[in-house]
Design an enzyme around this catalytic site. Structure first.
Site, mmCIF file in Angstrom:
data_model
loop_
_atom_site.group_PDB
_atom_site.id
_atom_site.type_symbol
_atom_site.label_atom_id
_atom_site.label_comp_id
_atom_site.label_asym_id
_atom_site.label_seq_id
_atom_site.Cartn_x
_atom_site.Cartn_y
_atom_site.Cartn_z
ATOM 1 N N LYS A 205 0.906 -1.305 -0.223
ATOM 2 C CA LYS A 205 0.002 0.061 -0.316
ATOM 3 C C LYS A 205 0.908 1.536 -0.269
ATOM 4 O O LYS A 205 -0.150 1.648 0.868
ATOM 5 C CB LYS A 205 -1.056 -0.213 1.045
ATOM 6 C CG LYS A 205 -1.445 -0.884 1.320
ATOM 7 C CD LYS A 205 -2.925 -1.032 2.214
ATOM 8 C CE LYS A 205 -2.029 -1.279 3.595
ATOM 9 N NZ LYS A 205 -3.413 -2.062 4.691
ATOM 10 N N ASP A 241 -5.725 -4.990 10.330
ATOM 11 C CA ASP A 241 -6.305 -5.000 10.471
ATOM 12 C C ASP A 241 -7.973 -5.501 10.643
ATOM 13 O O ASP A 241 -9.498 -5.049 10.275
ATOM 14 C CB ASP A 241 -6.629 -3.357 10.079
ATOM 15 C CG ASP A 241 -6.727 -3.972 8.534
ATOM 16 O OD1 ASP A 241 -6.377 -5.304 7.701
ATOM 17 O OD2 ASP A 241 -6.676 -3.079 7.810
HETATM 18 C C1 BGC Z 1 -2.007 -5.829 4.010
HETATM 19 C C2 BGC Z 1 -2.992 -6.688 4.913
HETATM 20 C C3 BGC Z 1 -4.230 -5.171 5.175
HETATM 21 C C4 BGC Z 1 -5.251 -4.905 3.335
HETATM 22 C C5 BGC Z 1 -6.171 -3.793 4.385
HETATM 23 C C6 BGC Z 1 -2.318 -5.440 2.904
HETATM 24 O O1 BGC Z 1 -2.281 -4.280 2.164
HETATM 25 O O2 BGC Z 1 -0.919 -6.539 3.313
HETATM 26 O O3 BGC Z 1 -2.259 -6.978 6.003
HETATM 27 O O4 BGC Z 1 -4.976 -5.887 6.165
HETATM 28 O O5 BGC Z 1 -3.526 -4.487 3.074
HETATM 29 O O6 BGC Z 1 -5.629 -3.188 5.538
#
Ligand code: BGC
Length: 497
Positions: A205, A241
């Protein structure tokens, strides 16, 4: 009666009307319509699909529509990856690591006290103070931005920023002298070695802080707290989360067994039997279950989704800061959805199928078609294009016609429905694997919250892909990741005492 949690009752009535009108008009429904088994036909019986889009655009968008066969193939492959992820001998070869979270105890309503929670997982970071009493919940929170230079800076800078924000909040709330239990929601792939120990495997992200991968993030947080001085906190748990969302919904509904996020990123966790989770080596507290963080966003990193990926998916991936990673997430989540639409629109314009073949600088600018536009465009009643025109004007496409608007809306629908299809078939894979009769799925994330039809489409699609005897419900989790962190801290304190 099933209630779409984020839609007030009177709005549900509006939705019902909209559905009936569209039913009469629609001739172009490219997915079969199913009913969920709850009494929710009024809100989720039919999808809203635009009509009147050009034949050439329909042809082009075909590659974005997943047929039943493709969905079945995706489901089989996902199940295989989840199962391999759970086993010691095969985890390495799986793209869905299915990490154990060490969350095995759920709230029973008797948790009491004051807890602090931290929530890091996107462009914002939150600090929360939560007070729990018997059937009582109070929460105060403050949002802090995580600036780009910190997202891409050093780990030390990131954790110092977190400690500073925490101190600021605690001062404002006059908590600085209190020794509070803390729950930490950290929403990135973690290999957990205990409830308070988690090694970062990779960033996702848009984060890429140096010196964190391979380290225990709880320790990094504790170090930052110690560097800063002044704060006294006991870290009681670290969680994803998705697990927070699951915990916060489980506090209200005991049959909540899956936590799902469709926001900037996409992921789900679910309750697995401990005997299937080979990496779980903690004492069994009696539940026989443990929460598994699938990290399904990485599904496809080995090429197993290439058969459904398009040139737009490859482009998004190649131009991301983590090429080759988070392949499923890049087809689904809010961080990428707008860009997928933009790339398709840009291509169709080049081919002379949109805007009279005349694009604009902004249409050709990466990241400039925001995911919120997809929601805005699809939220308009059929036949109304005021919002779409506004968006296109903002992008320097003043010359767009009504027909262009219908076409643009159809492209948005194809991209967002493909996302809903991939999430729904993944959920159905888990529901079928768990094989429980009645499961509540706690859901959070901006795409789910703000896209006007995502919930309805998911209800239809999950029903289609799930064994007929399984009932399910999607429950919007209010502030799941923050509340969940406090609940994990609370349950850990309860179990400990
Ligand atoms: C992460 C996860 C997270 C999800 C939603 C992903 O990019 O790897 O750990 O739960 O995003 O936030």
């Amino acid at each position: 009666m099933y209630v779409h949690n984020d839609v007030p009752e009177e709005k549900q009535e509006e939705k019902k009307l909209e559905v009936v009108v569209n039913e009469a008009k629609s001739s172009a429904v490219p997915i079969t319509v199913g009913h969920c088994r709850k009494e929710c036909k009024a809100t989720c019986a039919k999808s809203v699909w635009t009509v009147g889009f050009s034949e050439s655009i329909r042809e082009k968008c075909k590659e974005l529509i997943l047929d039943r066969e493709a969905v079945q193939e995706v489901m089989q492959r996902l199940l295989d990856h989840i199962e391999r992820g759970l086993k010691k001998d095969t985890q390495e070869s799986s793209t869905v690591k299915s990490y154990v979270t060490f969350v095995q105890d759920f709230p029973n309503g008797s948790e009491q006290g004051k807890f602090l929670a931290l929530d890091l997982g996107g462009t914002n970071f939150r600090v929360l103070l939560i007070e729990l009493g018997v059937n009582h919940f109070e929460m105060k929170s403050k949002i802090f931005a995580v600036p780009q230079h910190i997202m891409l800076g050093s780990g030390e800078q990131l954790f110092d920023h977190i400690a500073d924000c925490m101190a600021q909040f605690m001062k404002e709330e006059k908590l600085i002298k209190e020794h509070l239990p803390l729950g930490f929601t950290f929403s990135f792939p973690l290999k957990q070695l205990g409830l308070t120990k988690g090694i970062l495997i990779n960033w996702t992200k848009g984060f890429n802080c140096s010196g964190v991968i391979g380290n225990d993030v709880v320790q990094l947080l504790k170090d930052a707290i110690a560097r800063r001085g002044e704060l006294e906190l006991s870290v009681m748990g670290i969680l994803n989360d998705t697990a927070g969302t699951l915990m916060s919904c489980a506090w209200k509904k005991q049959n909540c067994k899956i936590g799902l996020i469709i926001g900037t990123g996409c992921n789900a966790c679910y309750v697995e039997e401990q005997k299937n989770a080979e990496f779980f080596n903690e004492p069994n507290h009696g539940s026989d279950h443990v929460v598994i963080n699938t990290e399904w966003g990485a599904f496809g990193n080995d090429g197993c989704l290439d058969f459904i990926r398009t040139a737009y998916d490859r482009d998004v991936d190649e131009n991301s800061i983590n090429p080759g990673g988070q392949i499923q997430e890049k087809m689904v989540s809010g961080m990428y959805m707008g860009e997928l639409v933009r790339l398709a629109l840009e291509q169709y314009t080049k081919e002379g199928l949109l805007f009279g073949g005349k694009g604009s600088e902004l249409l050709s600018t990466r990241g400039r078609f925001y995911t919120k536009y997809v929601s805005e465009i699809e939220a308009e009643p059929l036949g109304v294009h005021t919002g779409c025109m506004e968006v296109l004007k903002e992008l320097g496409l003043k010359h767009a016609s009504e027909q262009d608007c219908v076409n643009v809306r159809y492209v948005c629908e194809c991209v967002s429905t493909r996302a809903a299809t991939l999430v729904s078939c993944a959920l159905a894979t888990i529901l079928n694997k768990m094989n429980n009769m009645d499961v509540t799925i706690g859901v959070d994330g901006s795409v789910y919250r703000f896209h006007p039809h995502f919930h309805n489409r998911m209800m239809e699609l999950i029903r289609q892909y799930t064994k007929p005897h399984i009932n399910f419900e999607l429950m919007l989790s209010e502030d799941g990741s923050g509340r969940g962190a406090a609940l994990v801290a609370a349950v850990a304190s309860r179990v400990k005492s």
